[in-house]
Design an enzyme around this catalytic site. Structure first.
Site, short mmCIF file in Angstrom:
data_model
loop_
_atom_site.label_atom_id
_atom_site.label_comp_id
_atom_site.label_asym_id
_atom_site.label_seq_id
_atom_site.Cartn_x
_atom_site.Cartn_y
_atom_site.Cartn_z
N GLY A 147 0.82 -1.19 0.00
CA GLY A 147 0.00 0.00 0.00
C GLY A 147 0.86 1.24 0.00
O GLY A 147 2.06 1.20 0.30
N CYS A 148 0.25 2.38 -0.35
CA CYS A 148 1.01 3.62 -0.45
C CYS A 148 1.53 4.05 0.92
O CYS A 148 2.72 4.33 1.09
CB CYS A 148 0.16 4.71 -1.09
SG CYS A 148 -1.48 4.93 -0.40
N TYR A 149 0.64 4.13 1.91
CA TYR A 149 1.09 4.52 3.26
C TYR A 149 2.14 3.55 3.79
O TYR A 149 3.19 3.99 4.29
CB TYR A 149 -0.10 4.57 4.22
CG TYR A 149 -1.02 5.75 4.08
CD1 TYR A 149 -0.56 7.06 4.28
CD2 TYR A 149 -2.37 5.59 3.81
CE1 TYR A 149 -1.43 8.15 4.19
CE2 TYR A 149 -3.24 6.66 3.72
CZ TYR A 149 -2.77 7.95 3.91
OH TYR A 149 -3.62 9.02 3.84
N THR A 151 4.30 1.76 2.32
CA THR A 151 5.60 1.95 1.68
C THR A 151 6.37 3.10 2.33
O THR A 151 7.54 2.98 2.69
CB THR A 151 5.41 2.23 0.17
OG1 THR A 151 4.78 1.09 -0.43
CG2 THR A 151 6.73 2.51 -0.52
N ALA A 152 5.69 4.24 2.49
CA ALA A 152 6.36 5.41 3.08
C ALA A 152 6.78 5.12 4.51
O ALA A 152 7.88 5.47 4.94
CB ALA A 152 5.42 6.62 3.03
#
Lengths: 344, 344, 344, 344
Positions: A147-149, A151-152
Site C-alpha cells: 500500500g502507499c502509506y 511503503t512510506a
C-alpha cells in the site's frame, strides 16, 4: 515483454501505463476490463490519444495466460478472485490492491469488510517491498504490491526498528496524503469544493493499512506492540508525507540513526537519506520512484522524528510494481524508472 | 469605541479590519505604520476600496493614546518597543505577535533570535487565551494574544491534562497549517510554484511556539516534560489542524475524555466538541472564530488521538484578539464574531 | 422576518444560511427538503453545529405560506413545480435556480432540457439583477435570482451597451469560474484529482446562461446579435472572473467608458469601478457581495477589455438573493451584507 | 552529446535537467552560473540528489565552446550578452528567453524595457517553433525558443490563418496560465496566499508575448491587424489554456477547420487534434510535450472557438527546446520526449 493490465481505468492503472510506455523492455501493453469491454481507452482518457488507442478487452484467463506479466490495479475484492486461477499458468502476477497482503485472512475480513482471497494464494504471495524482500520477489509468482502509506512508513522505520535504535512501544505515525490515493470514484469526500482549502483527518484508527504495517514490521524487523497510525487528507493530488515519532533507545544518537538509514539503503537507488533543510516536502519526489528520508533527534526530549516522502502513485503504487517486475525478470531495478522528480 | 491598528498591512491586520468593520461597538478604525505613512490603504489593498479609504498614519504615541484600544499586528520585534510606552496611558493594548508571550525573557531570545521586550511590560502582560484566562483578560492593560498553533493545541489539551486524563510524558503534537500563517512577505518558502502540490515539514524541533505551548500548559494545567511539537505546511491558505497523541491514564475511557472537553467548554460559545465523522477538517471552521475538537481512544493501543481545527487568521489571530477586546470592555464574547464558517 | 429555505443542502442554500444568520432583520430560519425529512442539518453539515440545530422539515405549502419570505435553492426543475402554488399566498418568493429566468419557455426547454415552469408564473417573475431592476424587484412576488455568470457579465456590460459605447456585433465573453458553481453533487467533472492542477473549457457554446445573458442585455440595454460566451473551470472553490472584448465605438475613449461605469453605479454600493493594477482578481471580492469592474482600451486595436469579478456564491447567488429580499422589504440594500472581502 | 546549461536554477533550467536526464543521446550535462559558482546543485535543489551532484561552474566561453549544445534558460537580458560570442564557435545554441525572438530590436526595447541583443545575432537566430520552422531549425546555429503563450497560440491559429479560414481582423485571444510561468523569483504576485483561490488578469495589453505572436503569425501565415491578447493567472503550477475567437470566413465549416488542423499536423507527433468532450483541459498534457487542439463553430454566431493546451514548462519551454535540439542533430523529434501526460 508483453504486459497485461486488469483495471486500467483506476489511477494505479493509468500510472502503470504512463511508466510502462517508456520501459525499454516492454513491447506490448494490453488492457482488460470486467465492465467496459470494447471501449477505446483513449476516448475515455483523452490524454492517452495516440499513445493507447486500443479498446479495452474482456477478461479471459486464456488470453491473460499469454502475457509475461499481468498487473491488477482493480479495487480491493477483485484480484482475490481473478488472479488465483492464473498462478502457475505462465505470467508473473502483480496485484496493486490489498487482496493478497495480509497473511491472516481474518484481519483482511475485519479491516476490508470483504471476503478474503483463497488461503493458498495468499500463502504463496510475496510482499513486494522491493528494498526489503528482494530475493523472495525475484522468485515470486504472485506479488502483493505494498500500500502507499505502508511503503512510506516501512522504508523509514524498518532500519531503525531492526537495529533497536528507537523505542517501538511509543511509536506514533502521523501520515498526510494527497487525494489521488482515494482513487477515481467521485464521492463527497473527494468532491473538489469540499476538499480544496481543507486538511482533514479521516478513518481515525480504522485505516486498513494499519495491519499491513504491523505485519511487515514484524516480518522484516521485529514484533512490536500495536501502533498508532493516523491518516490525513491534504488538498493536493499526489504525495504522501509520513511523520513518525519514537524515543531513541538509550545511548543512540542522531548520527547513529542517520547511519542506520544510510547503510540500509546504500545499495538501493530509490531511497535517499537527506540532510536537514528548512523545508522537506513531497514535491522533491513528485512523479518519481524515490522515497526520501529525514531523521532528527530533539535533545530536549530524546525523541526521534522520522520523516519520509513518496509519490503515492509511483513508489506507493505503479512505480514499485514495475520495480518488482524488474526484479522478477532479472532487470536492473531502475529500468524504466529513472524519472527525475518534477519539483515544480 | 475607537480602534487603532499598528501593522495593518500584515495578514493579522487585514483580518482585524475584516472583522472589526462589522463589530457593532466599533465606531472608528485608524491605521498606523512605521514605513508607509501617507499611503492610501485601499490603493495598496484594493479589496478594501470603499471600506477603508484613509491613508496610513505615522505612529505617534500621543495620537495612539487617544484610542480606546490599540492592536498591534506588526511582526515579532516591533511591538516590544512600540507598546510599552503606551501602558497605562489610556488605550487597552492587544499584541498579536510573540513579543509579550514568553515570561522567561531568555526563552524569547533563544527561540525568536531577537531582543526581548522590557521585563516590566512582559510581567504585566496577560496571555489572551480567552477561554482559560477570562478574569485576567478582563482587567488587562496589555494582552499577549496567543499564537495560532498554541491556540489550537492548548484548547484541545488543557482540559485533559488538567484532569490528569492523559499521560503527558508521552505527548506528541503534529500540526498542519495553511500558508497564510507565514505572513505576507514573499519568500521561496511561500512561493506558489514550490508550495502548491507540496506538503512539507518545516522548522523541525525549532518552532518558536514550542516554549509558548509549554508555558501555557504549565500555567493553566500543570508542569509536564518537554513536548514534541512538529509543524507542517499544506497547500491551502487558511486553517490549522493539530493532531495530538497520548496514552490515556489507566481507567480513563473515551467517554470520560469527551465529557472532560464538553464540561470545560460548556459555557464557551466558540469551542465545539464534535462527534466522530468520516472526515474532520479545517473547512468546518473556515473564516469563523470556532475551534472544533474531536477525541478518540484506540482500544488496540489505549492511546487518545485529540484533534482540533481553527482558522489560523481568526481564532488563531484576529478573531481571538477581538474576543479579548470584548472581554476587556465587558461585552459579550461573541459580539461582532458570530461568523458562520464558510464550509465551501 | 421569518425565512424558509427549500433546498438548503445545496451550496446556494448553505450560503444563504451563512449570510442570513447575521442579518439583523431575520429572526427565524427554517429549512425544508423533499428527500431528507427529519435529518438534523448540523449532523449532515457539522460546520453548522450550534448554529443550525433543527431538523429538515417536509415541504408543505401551508407551512411555507406562514413565512415572510421563501428562498428556493433547489436545482433546476424543482422550484418550477414548488413555488407557483405559493404565489400570492403570503411569502415573497426568491428562486436561485434558472426556472423562472427565461421568458421564452421554449428556450428553457432547449437549454435546460427540462419541462419549463407554468407560463403564468414565469410571466409574473421579476429578474433579480438588483442594480438594474430595483423598482420591479421592490414589488415582486416571485424573483428569478440571476445566474452567477450572468451577474458578472451583465453588471460589466450593461452600462456600456446602453450608452452605445462598444460595438455589440463583435462582443466576445470569456468567463472563468471556481468549482463551487457546479454544486454539491460529486461527479468526474468535480472530482478533486481531475480538477486540481487543471484549467478546462466546458459546455462550449452550450452553457444555459447564454440565453439568460442575451435576454437581459436586450431588456436592460438593447437587442444585440447572438453573443459568444465561453466558460472555463479553474482549480479554486469560489470566484468568477469574466473578460469581455468589444471594439469601442468611434470617438469613444477609455475615460468615457470608465465614466459610463462610474455613473451607472454611483448609487450602488456593491459595484466598484477599479483603477488598473498589475493584477485584478477574484480574491478582491472573496466572500463578499461586491462586483468589481475594470475597463481598458488598447490603443493598438481600439478594443475595450472589460473585466468583472464576483464571488459566485454571494453576489452570484445567495448574496444577491438577500439583496433582493432587502429591496422587497424596504430595507437598505446592504442590510446584512456589509461583508469585507477575505483577500486572504 | 555533451550539453551545457546556463541559468539552470530557473524553472526552465530545472525542466531541461528533468528531461535531458533520460535523453538517450545525451551523455553529459554540465551547469553554469553567473552568480552561484561552486554551489552543489543538489544542495540547492534536493530533489536532484543522486541525479545532479556536480557544483555550478563559472561561465567561461572557452569551456562552453567545448559542448555540442548550450542551452540558456537565464532570464531576459542575460543571453543577449552571453550567447553571441559563442556563435560559430562550435556548440549549437538554444535560448529559452525572449532575447533573440523579436527581429525588430525597437520592439524588444519597447516591450521588454531592456537593451536588445546585437543586431547580427538576432538576425542569425532562428525562431524555434518546431512544427513550423523545421528546415531553418535544422541548420540553425542559434535558436530563439518560443515563449510559452506564443507556442500555445501559434500552433492553434497558424493553420487556420494560413488557409484563410478565419477572419483575422476580429481575432481575440484569451489565455490562462499556471503560476510557474512567472519563474522562481518570489514576489507578491506569486505569493501563495495571494495566488491560491484567485484567478486574475495581469499585464493587460502589455504582455511581451504580443509582438512575438504577431511577428510569427506574419512570418508563417500572413500579416494581420494588431491582435488582442490577454493573460490570466490561475491557481495551479503548470499548464496554459488559450482560447481564441474569430468569425469563420464565409463558406467555411467546422469540419473544414478540423481538417485544416489535422492536415497541418498529420506528420507532427506532438500536436493532437481532439474531438469535443465535456471538458477539455490542461491536465491532458501535464508533464508532456503535447499540444492538444480543439475547434468548434457556433452556428448561432458563425464564430470559431479555437482552444489549445500545453504544459508551459515542456512544450512551452524545455520540451520544445529539446525537440529543436533533436532536429538540429538529425534525431527523431520525439527522442527523449515520449512522455505520457500525467492526467492525475
Amino acid at each position: 515483454m508483453k504486459v497485461g493490465i486488469i483495471g486500467a481505468s483506476g489511477y494505479g492503472g493509468l500510472e502503470l501505463i504512463r511508466l510502462l510506455h517508456n520501459h525499454p523492455k516492454v513491447e506490448q501493453i494490453e488492457l482488460f476490463t470486467s465492465s467496459e469491454e470494447g471501449v477505446v481507452f483513449s476516448h475515455k482518457y483523452s490524454h492517452l490519444m495516440n499513445i493507447v488507442n486500443q479498446p479495452l478487452q474482456k477478461i479471459e484467463l486464456d488470453r491473460l495466460a499469454e502475457f509475461d506479466v499481468v498487473f491488477s490495479s482493480a479495487p480491493a475484492g477483485v484480484a482475490s478472485t481473478l488472479l488465483p486461477p492464473l498462478i502457475g499458468k505462465g505470467p508473473k502476477l502483480i496485484d496493486l490492491s490489498g487482496d493478497f497482503r495480509l497473511k491472516d485472512l481474518s484481519q483482511y475480513e475485519q479491516w476490508y469488510k470483504k471476503e478474503p482471497a483463497p488461503a493458498s494464494a495468499v500463502e504463496q504471495s510475496v510482499y513486494g517491498l522491493t528494498e526489503w524482500n528482494y530475493e523472495a520477489i525475484r522468485q515470486a509468482q504472485l506479488i502483493a504490491n505494498p500500500g502507499c502509506y505502508p511503503t512510506a512508513v516501512l522504508l523509514s522505520l524498518l532500519p531503525l526498528l531492526k537495529e533497536n535504535a528507537i523505542d517501538a512501544s511509543q511509536l506514533i505515525i502521523d501520515a498526510k496524503s494527497g487525494v489521488s490515493g482515494a482513487g477515481n470514484q467521485p464521492s463527497q469526500m473527494t468532491h473538489f469544493s469540499e476538499t480544496n482549502e481543507n486538511t482533514a483527518i479521516y478513518k481515525l484508527n480504522q485505516h486498513q493499512h494499519i495491519p499491513e504495517i504491523e505485519q511487515a514490521l514484524a516480518f522484516f524487523a521485529k514484533e512490536i506492540p500495536p501502533i498508532t497510525f493516523s491518516t490525513h487528507l491534504v488538498p493536493m493530488t499526489r504525495g504522501i508525507l509520513a511523520t513518525s515519532y519514537a524515543p531513541v533507545v538509550e545511548g543512540v544518537t542522531e548520527a547513529h540513526l542517520i547511519d542506520c538509514l544510510k547503510e540500509a539503503y546504500a545499495n538501493h537507488p530509490f531511497v535517499r537519506v537527506m540532510q536537514e533543510k528548512d523545508k522537506f516536502g513531497t514535491n522533491q519526489v513528485y512523479g518519481s520512484n524515490y522515497c526520501d528520508l529525514l531523521v532528527k533527534v530533539d535533545p530536549r526530549t530524546n525523541r526521534a522524528t522520522i520523516v519520509s516522502v513518496i509519490d503515492n502513485l509511483v513508489k506507493g503504487a505503479a512505480g514499485q510494481a514495475i520495480q518488482n517486475m524488474n526484479v522478477q525478470f532479472g532487470l536492473e531495478e531502475i529500468t524504466g524508472l529513472s524519472l527525475v522528480p518534477a519539483f515544480i
